[in-house]
Write a protein that holds these residues in place. Structure first.
Motif, PDB file in Angstrom:
ATOM      1  N   SER A 103      49.046  43.313  38.769  1.00 33.10           N
ATOM      2  CA  SER A 103      48.200  44.468  38.478  1.00 33.10           C
ATOM      3  C   SER A 103      48.876  45.792  38.789  1.00 33.10           C
ATOM      4  O   SER A 103      49.608  45.922  39.777  1.00 33.10           O
ATOM      5  CB  SER A 103      46.906  44.361  39.290  1.00 33.10           C
ATOM      6  N   SER A 105      46.544  48.488  38.381  1.00 37.22           N
ATOM      7  CA  SER A 105      45.302  49.246  38.296  1.00 37.22           C
ATOM      8  C   SER A 105      45.123  50.104  39.548  1.00 37.22           C
ATOM      9  O   SER A 105      45.792  49.930  40.558  1.00 37.22           O
ATOM     10  CB  SER A 105      44.114  48.295  38.151  1.00 37.22           C
ATOM     11  N   LEU A 134      47.372  40.680  35.051  1.00 35.67           N
ATOM     12  CA  LEU A 134      46.921  40.357  36.404  1.00 35.67           C
ATOM     13  C   LEU A 134      47.319  38.943  36.800  1.00 35.67           C
ATOM     14  O   LEU A 134      46.497  38.098  37.166  1.00 35.67           O
ATOM     15  CB  LEU A 134      45.404  40.540  36.530  1.00 35.67           C
ATOM     16  N   ASN A 170      45.885  47.486  31.784  1.00 41.60           N
ATOM     17  CA  ASN A 170      45.891  46.256  32.569  1.00 41.60           C
ATOM     18  C   ASN A 170      45.075  45.191  31.849  1.00 41.60           C
ATOM     19  O   ASN A 170      43.996  45.481  31.319  1.00 41.60           O
ATOM     20  CB  ASN A 170      45.316  46.503  33.963  1.00 41.60           C
ATOM     21  N   PRO A 172      43.316  41.319  31.982  1.00 40.95           N
ATOM     22  CA  PRO A 172      42.864  40.251  32.890  1.00 40.95           C
ATOM     23  C   PRO A 172      43.625  38.951  32.642  1.00 40.95           C
ATOM     24  O   PRO A 172      44.072  38.683  31.522  1.00 40.95           O
ATOM     25  CB  PRO A 172      41.374  40.082  32.542  1.00 40.95           C
ATOM     26  N   ASP A 224      38.651  51.104  36.151  1.00 43.37           N
ATOM     27  CA  ASP A 224      39.525  50.005  35.738  1.00 43.37           C
ATOM     28  C   ASP A 224      39.235  48.734  36.532  1.00 43.37           C
ATOM     29  O   ASP A 224      39.242  47.627  35.977  1.00 43.37           O
ATOM     30  CB  ASP A 224      41.002  50.400  35.838  1.00 43.37           C
ATOM     31  N   LEU A 228      38.218  45.159  34.730  1.00 36.76           N
ATOM     32  CA  LEU A 228      39.026  43.954  34.904  1.00 36.76           C
ATOM     33  C   LEU A 228      38.223  42.827  35.529  1.00 36.76           C
ATOM     34  O   LEU A 228      38.338  41.665  35.126  1.00 36.76           O
ATOM     35  CB  LEU A 228      40.258  44.281  35.750  1.00 36.76           C
ATOM     36  N   VAL A 233      39.989  44.392  29.098  1.00 34.94           N
ATOM     37  CA  VAL A 233      41.271  45.077  29.228  1.00 34.94           C
ATOM     38  C   VAL A 233      40.972  46.533  29.571  1.00 34.94           C
ATOM     39  O   VAL A 233      40.158  47.177  28.902  1.00 34.94           O
ATOM     40  CB  VAL A 233      42.073  45.010  27.915  1.00 34.94           C
ATOM     41  N   SER A 234      41.585  47.048  30.632  1.00 32.12           N
ATOM     42  CA  SER A 234      41.333  48.433  31.037  1.00 32.12           C
ATOM     43  C   SER A 234      42.432  49.344  30.502  1.00 32.12           C
ATOM     44  O   SER A 234      43.616  49.002  30.546  1.00 32.12           O
ATOM     45  CB  SER A 234      41.246  48.553  32.559  1.00 32.12           C
TER      46      SER A 234
END
Length: 258
Positions: A103, A105, A134, A170, A172, A224, A228, A233-234
């Motif tokens: 990550s 984030s 992630l 980012n 998942p 974010d 996640l 998806v961020s």
């Protein structure tokens, strides 16, 4: 006939990392790809640059593909600087960094070599994206990231980005059919609470291992971290102007010149 977009690819996990190999494969379907990436892992380097030692860049071939590749002895930011000044024949239309193994984030963006490479491109006026998955495992499966990489990259090429803004993306660690979509977010207010594991060498000298836990202090559903955690998806638009503009007036009210 229109010219293909020139795409610079880099990362911080090293040029052999599975994440960047996936990113290269996807970018080859969009444009002309030049890779300049570290020859060894550079995670957590932030925006470090090499000032006190020499830099080496070597043209290499890792796997089949139309891309041109160079491995660099420096940091992710070094890679972008060298690419722009020494290895590219023109300014790239896009810079993509990643796919990071793990990550980036929230507060992690500060420490991230992946994002620092994207930010370095942004400083040069190049639209840029940092991609992260992630999953910290070297054997991570990146197959489900491909559609998101392509969609976001093509949208940046089509729409552009304002000067001073790069995207922090980012993804998942979920199966493709479990990801609910893409959500535009703000960076969550979160941080690492560090601890140091103190040990002694056989000679009795103290040494330390950095440990700790990540603490999300933000209850917002527009962050974010929330996205996640809930299977999205961020995408966070990130700026490298660190000025606290909202506080300028307050400081001007101080009696600093009396």
């Amino acid at each position: 006939m229109s010219k293909k977009p020139l795409i610079l690819v880099t990362n911080d996990d090293g040029i052999n990392a599975p994440g960047i190999r996936t990113l290269i494969h996807v970018m080859n379907t969009i444009g002309e790809v030049v890779v300049v990436a570290p020859n060894s892992p550079q995670s957590g380097m932030g925006h470090a640059i090499t000032l006190d030692s020499t830099l080496y860049v070597e043209k290499i071939i890792i796997d089949e593909g139309p891309q041109t590749e160079y491995s660099c002895s420096g940091t992710p930011a070094d890679c972008v600087k060298l690419a722009i000044r020494e290895k590219l024949t023109r300014k790239p239309d896009l810079c993509v960094s990643g796919i990071n193994h793990g990550s980036n984030s929230s507060i992690n963006v500060i420490y991230s070599g992946t994002m620092s490479a994207a930010i370095e491109a942004g400083i040069e006026g190049i639209p840029a994206i940092g991609f992260s998955l992630l999953d910290y495992a070297w054997s991570a499966n990146f197959e489900h990231t491909k559609a998101f990489l392509k969609t976001i990259a093509e949208n940046v090429l089509k729409n552009g980005l304002p000067q001073g803004i790069v995207l922090n993306v980012n993804i998942p660690n979920l199966a493709k059919n479990e990801i609910k979509g893409i959500k535009i977010c703000r960076q969550a207010r979160a941080n690492w609470v560090e601890e140091f594991d103190k040990r002694k060498t056989p000679q009795g000298k103290d040494y330390y291992w950095l440990t700790g836990k990540f603490v999300n202090l933000d209850g917002g559903e527009d962050t974010d971290e929330w996205a996640l955690e809930h299977g999205y998806v961020s995408v966070v638009p990130t700026q490298f102007d660190l000025t606290a503009h909202h506080y300028l007036k307050n400081l001007n009210d101080w009696n600093l010149n009396d």
